[in-house]
Design an enzyme around this catalytic site. Structure first.
Site, mmCIF file in Angstrom:
data_model
loop_
_atom_site.group_PDB
_atom_site.id
_atom_site.type_symbol
_atom_site.label_atom_id
_atom_site.label_comp_id
_atom_site.label_asym_id
_atom_site.label_seq_id
_atom_site.Cartn_x
_atom_site.Cartn_y
_atom_site.Cartn_z
ATOM 1 N N PHE A 163 0.803 -1.222 0.000
ATOM 2 C CA PHE A 163 0.000 0.000 0.000
ATOM 3 C C PHE A 163 0.835 1.270 0.000
ATOM 4 O O PHE A 163 0.352 2.331 -0.371
ATOM 5 C CB PHE A 163 -0.945 0.001 1.217
ATOM 6 C CG PHE A 163 -0.283 0.419 2.513
ATOM 7 C CD1 PHE A 163 -0.101 1.772 2.808
ATOM 8 C CD2 PHE A 163 0.182 -0.517 3.427
ATOM 9 C CE1 PHE A 163 0.526 2.170 3.986
ATOM 10 C CE2 PHE A 163 0.807 -0.127 4.607
ATOM 11 C CZ PHE A 163 0.988 1.224 4.881
ATOM 12 N N LYS A 187 -1.116 -7.118 -9.304
ATOM 13 C CA LYS A 187 -2.103 -7.227 -8.200
ATOM 14 C C LYS A 187 -1.679 -6.167 -7.185
ATOM 15 O O LYS A 187 -0.830 -6.399 -6.323
ATOM 16 C CB LYS A 187 -2.052 -8.634 -7.597
ATOM 17 C CG LYS A 187 -3.326 -9.098 -6.908
ATOM 18 C CD LYS A 187 -3.878 -8.197 -5.845
ATOM 19 C CE LYS A 187 -3.192 -8.346 -4.506
ATOM 20 N NZ LYS A 187 -3.635 -7.304 -3.512
ATOM 21 N N SER A 240 5.255 -6.924 3.381
ATOM 22 C CA SER A 240 5.786 -7.223 4.716
ATOM 23 C C SER A 240 6.562 -8.548 4.691
ATOM 24 O O SER A 240 6.344 -9.400 3.819
ATOM 25 C CB SER A 240 4.622 -7.305 5.703
ATOM 26 O OG SER A 240 3.735 -8.320 5.292
ATOM 27 N N CYS A 295 9.501 1.876 3.463
ATOM 28 C CA CYS A 295 10.379 0.757 3.833
ATOM 29 C C CYS A 295 11.808 1.230 4.028
ATOM 30 O O CYS A 295 12.632 0.514 4.569
ATOM 31 C CB CYS A 295 10.340 -0.315 2.769
ATOM 32 S SG CYS A 295 11.002 0.276 1.224
ATOM 33 N N GLU A 397 8.733 -4.054 13.214
ATOM 34 C CA GLU A 397 8.682 -2.934 12.283
ATOM 35 C C GLU A 397 7.431 -2.139 12.648
ATOM 36 O O GLU A 397 6.319 -2.673 12.587
ATOM 37 C CB GLU A 397 8.569 -3.457 10.837
ATOM 38 C CG GLU A 397 8.468 -2.338 9.830
ATOM 39 C CD GLU A 397 8.222 -2.829 8.393
ATOM 40 O OE1 GLU A 397 7.533 -3.846 8.199
ATOM 41 O OE2 GLU A 397 8.716 -2.167 7.474
HETATM 42 P P1 NAD Z 1 1.443 -6.614 2.986
HETATM 43 O O1 NAD Z 1 2.486 -7.668 3.055
HETATM 44 O O2 NAD Z 1 0.333 -6.648 3.953
HETATM 45 O O3 NAD Z 1 0.757 -6.626 1.524
HETATM 46 C C1 NAD Z 1 1.515 -6.621 0.348
HETATM 47 C C2 NAD Z 1 0.715 -7.319 -0.744
HETATM 48 O O4 NAD Z 1 0.489 -8.678 -0.360
HETATM 49 C C3 NAD Z 1 -0.649 -6.700 -1.006
HETATM 50 O O5 NAD Z 1 -0.892 -6.664 -2.387
HETATM 51 C C4 NAD Z 1 -1.599 -7.622 -0.273
HETATM 52 O O6 NAD Z 1 -2.876 -7.671 -0.882
HETATM 53 C C5 NAD Z 1 -0.898 -8.972 -0.360
HETATM 54 N N1 NAD Z 1 -1.187 -9.834 0.806
HETATM 55 C C6 NAD Z 1 -1.384 -9.437 2.084
HETATM 56 N N2 NAD Z 1 -1.623 -10.501 2.880
HETATM 57 C C7 NAD Z 1 -1.573 -11.596 2.099
HETATM 58 C C8 NAD Z 1 -1.724 -12.990 2.335
HETATM 59 N N3 NAD Z 1 -1.982 -13.479 3.559
HETATM 60 N N4 NAD Z 1 -1.594 -13.842 1.309
HETATM 61 C C9 NAD Z 1 -1.331 -13.379 0.070
HETATM 62 N N5 NAD Z 1 -1.183 -12.062 -0.222
HETATM 63 C C10 NAD Z 1 -1.286 -11.171 0.768
HETATM 64 O O7 NAD Z 1 2.219 -5.222 3.029
HETATM 65 P P2 NAD Z 1 1.590 -3.763 3.134
HETATM 66 O O8 NAD Z 1 1.058 -3.575 4.503
HETATM 67 O O9 NAD Z 1 0.733 -3.488 1.962
HETATM 68 O O10 NAD Z 1 2.917 -2.885 2.935
HETATM 69 C C11 NAD Z 1 3.748 -2.506 3.995
HETATM 70 C C12 NAD Z 1 4.929 -3.446 4.107
HETATM 71 O O11 NAD Z 1 5.656 -3.465 2.892
HETATM 72 C C13 NAD Z 1 5.932 -3.010 5.170
HETATM 73 O O12 NAD Z 1 6.365 -4.156 5.861
HETATM 74 C C14 NAD Z 1 7.076 -2.416 4.354
HETATM 75 O O13 NAD Z 1 8.345 -2.448 4.962
HETATM 76 C C15 NAD Z 1 7.048 -3.291 3.155
HETATM 77 N N6 NAD Z 1 7.696 -2.641 2.020
HETATM 78 C C16 NAD Z 1 8.924 -3.109 1.664
HETATM 79 C C17 NAD Z 1 9.598 -2.511 0.623
HETATM 80 C C18 NAD Z 1 10.940 -2.996 0.202
HETATM 81 O O14 NAD Z 1 11.391 -2.554 -0.819
HETATM 82 N N7 NAD Z 1 11.585 -3.878 0.930
HETATM 83 C C19 NAD Z 1 9.009 -1.435 -0.070
HETATM 84 C C20 NAD Z 1 7.743 -1.000 0.316
HETATM 85 C C21 NAD Z 1 7.094 -1.626 1.370
#
Ligand code: NAD
Length: 512
Positions: A163, A187, A240, A295, A397
């Site tokens: 997000f 997605k 995440s 991040c 985090e």
């Molecule tokens: P998230 O992991 O909750 O979601 C990311 C994606 O995975 C979304 O599209 C979501 O729909 C999908 N998803 C969520 N739960 C799922 C499940 N159980 N099974 C399958 N798919 C699932 O992450 P978020 O809250 O959207 O984003 C924030 C996180 O992203 C933070 O931890 C941040 O550090 C990380 N992030 C990392 C980077 C990087 O480059 N390392 C960059 C941006 C964000």
């Protein structure tokens, strides 16, 4: 993950729906499932987003598969032309893209424009595809025999995005993937899905053939189908750490190439010789920009020796000047958090930090915009001093506007704190001592390092990626490693007919 919206009762106002984008057009979801999209500045459900069924994901993948043979045969110069046009359209409509981000993510306009700009740089990199796909050629490896390597696209690839960067992170992925000749199914996060559909429209306007770029919205149902679909060749994920690990394990088990970027806890080491004012400015900017939902945000300052007191004071005195408010309001510097649930989770770490013995020097829960029952998801800036590595607030985090300070006696202790943290996305050191900075760069087991630069996100012609629990897979994202990720190498050994030297020879082929 977002809850599924309750079915509306008759008479309720119909909300705007964010649809899928399949085969060059908007496609209304037919699964009967959808999720709420909030305006984080008001707390209201502003629209709903369709959640794809397995069949809808299959349709997007089928469409992308059908578009692949023609797209991979399209000349590099035509692909480049389309990429240039897409780049120019995004540039021309940057305000509209940014407005989507402010409306659904909550980030302030200037920050949203910055996100679009950093994403655009990845598209600009991809416009150099004709150069990037050059292979190697070795002439006369044996008499009359030449060897060369070419890189070919993988087929249908998918990107699953978080997000916090609804425009930039998809642009990290799809520019390179499409330039290399792949077709793409995105997605995006279900929390702020509109920017992805807007970008899809710009692709179409740029002349990208239908089916090359598709968007399916949804939750675990859509993600799991993408991970197991036999026609998906590769998966790029950002999100995440627990989900990144799951995506990597499931995707690779199903035979796919996977790069899965996870969460972070980024440390900024400040040595006693640092310029205190510059370090405090950097810490405040990097900790609270985008409400800490980056991040690469600095979440921990590691203050070495006697620098701690003056540094914490300098940080503290900057905090009351930060203007928290709705992203669309002129003058706001920090917007709300993404959801009420997330805001409450972040606030919970302040409570647990204090209970564990940390000193709360600024409390975001005292901000006037916090805790209005029907209002937005605001939390002011918080500063937790005297944090130690065992505390709950350090081990997680937080992903919000909370800066933690760990005080250590020496440089070696500072590096040890970072080494022992499971995450390893970014880190920074602030010092005037070139030797110390060089030693830090050598010592620290982290993927991206800043020297007097708090958020060292690599430019688009390098690649982005952390180490340890911040990245699962071998290749980092975008830049040269992105090109490698979205292509596979083929090596050709060629001899052209020369009847004069032809003979039957059953020995293993020799080069000498
Ligand atoms: P998230 O992991 O909750 O979601 C990311 C994606 O995975 C979304 O599209 C979501 O729909 C999908 N998803 C969520 N739960 C799922 C499940 N159980 N099974 C399958 N798919 C699932 O992450 P978020 O809250 O959207 O984003 C924030 C996180 O992203 C933070 O931890 C941040 O550090 C990380 N992030 C990392 C980077 C990087 O480059 N390392 C960059 C941006 C964000």
């Amino acid at each position: 993950m977002t809850q599924i919206a309750e079915p509306r009762t008759a008479g309720e106002r119909a909300l705007e729906r964010v649809n899928h984008w399949i085969n060059g057009r908007r496609v209304a979801g037919a699964s009967g499932r959808q999720g709420p999209v909030f305006n984080p500045a008001t707390g209201e459900v502003a629209r709903e987003v369709d959640f794809a069924s397995v069949e809808e994901v299959d349709e997007a993948v089928r469409t992308a598969g059908a578009a692949f043979p023609t797209w991979r045969s399209t000349s590099l110069s035509k692909r480049t032309d389309i990429l240039f046009r897409f780049r120019n359209l995004v540039e021309q409509h940057r305000e509209e893209v940014a407005a989507h981000l402010t409306r659904e993510h909550g980030k302030v306009r200037t920050d949203a424009l910055g996100e679009v700009q950093r994403g655009l740089e990845n598209i600009e990199f991809a416009t150099g595809i004709s150069h990037l796909l050059k292979g190697g050629f070795s002439e006369q490896v044996s008499t009359g025999v030449d060897v060369y390597q070419i890189r070919q696209p993988l087929g249908v690839v998918t990107g699953i995005t978080p997000f916090n960067f609804p425009a930039m992170v998809p642009m990290w992925m799809f520019g390179n993937a499409i330039a290399c000749g792949n077709t793409f199914v995105l997605k995006p996060s279900e929390k702020d899905p509109s920017a992805s559909v807007y970008l899809a429209e710009l692709w179409k306007e740029a002349g990208l053939p239908d089916g090359v770029f598709n968007v399916v919205h949804g939750d675990k149902v859509a993600v799991d189908r993408l991970l197991e679909h036999p026609e998906i060749a590769a998966v790029s994920f950002v999100g995440s750490t627990p989900i990144a690990r799951y995506i990597y394990e499931t995707g690779t088990k199903n035979g796919k190439r996977v790069q899965a970027l996870g969460g972070a806890k980024n440390h900024m080491v400040v040595l006693p010789d640092a310029d205190i004012g510059m370090a405090a400015d950097a810490a405040v900017s990097a900790a609270y920009g985008s409400a800490g939902e980056r991040c690469m945000a600095i979440s921990v300052v590691v203050a070495v020796g006697e620098v701690a007191d003056p540094l914490v004071e300098a940080i503290e005195e900057r905090l009351p000047k930060i203007r928290v408010g709705p992203g669309h309001e002129e003058g706001s510097e920090m917007g709300p958090l993404i959801t009420r649930e997330h805001r409450d989770r972040v606030a919970g770490f302040l409570e647990s930090g204090v209970a564990a013995g940390a000193t709360l020097r600024a409390d975001g829960r005292e901000h006037v915009l916090y805790d209005q029952d029907s209002g937005g998801f605001f939390l002011g800036v918080s500063l937790l001093d005297n944090v130690t590595p065992e505390m709950e607030c350090y081990r997680n985090e937080i992903f919000g506007p909370v800066l933690e300070v760990i005080r250590v006696p020496t440089y070696t202790d500072a590096v040890r704190v970072i080494e022992e943290n499971p995450y390893a996305n970014g880190t920074a050191i602030f010092t005037r001592d070139g030797g110390a900075a060089r030693q830090f760069q050598f010592d620290v087991p982290v993927g991206m390092v800043g020297i007097n630069v708090p958020i060292p996100v690599p430019v688009a012609y390098y690649s982005f990626g952390g180490w340890k629990a911040s990245l699962f897979g071998d290749l980092h994202m975008y830049g040269p490693e992105g090109i490698q990720f979205y292509t596979r190498a083929k090596v050709v050994t060629a001899r052209w007919p020369d009847p004069a030297t032809s003979s039957v020879d059953l020995h293993f082929p020799q080069t000498r």
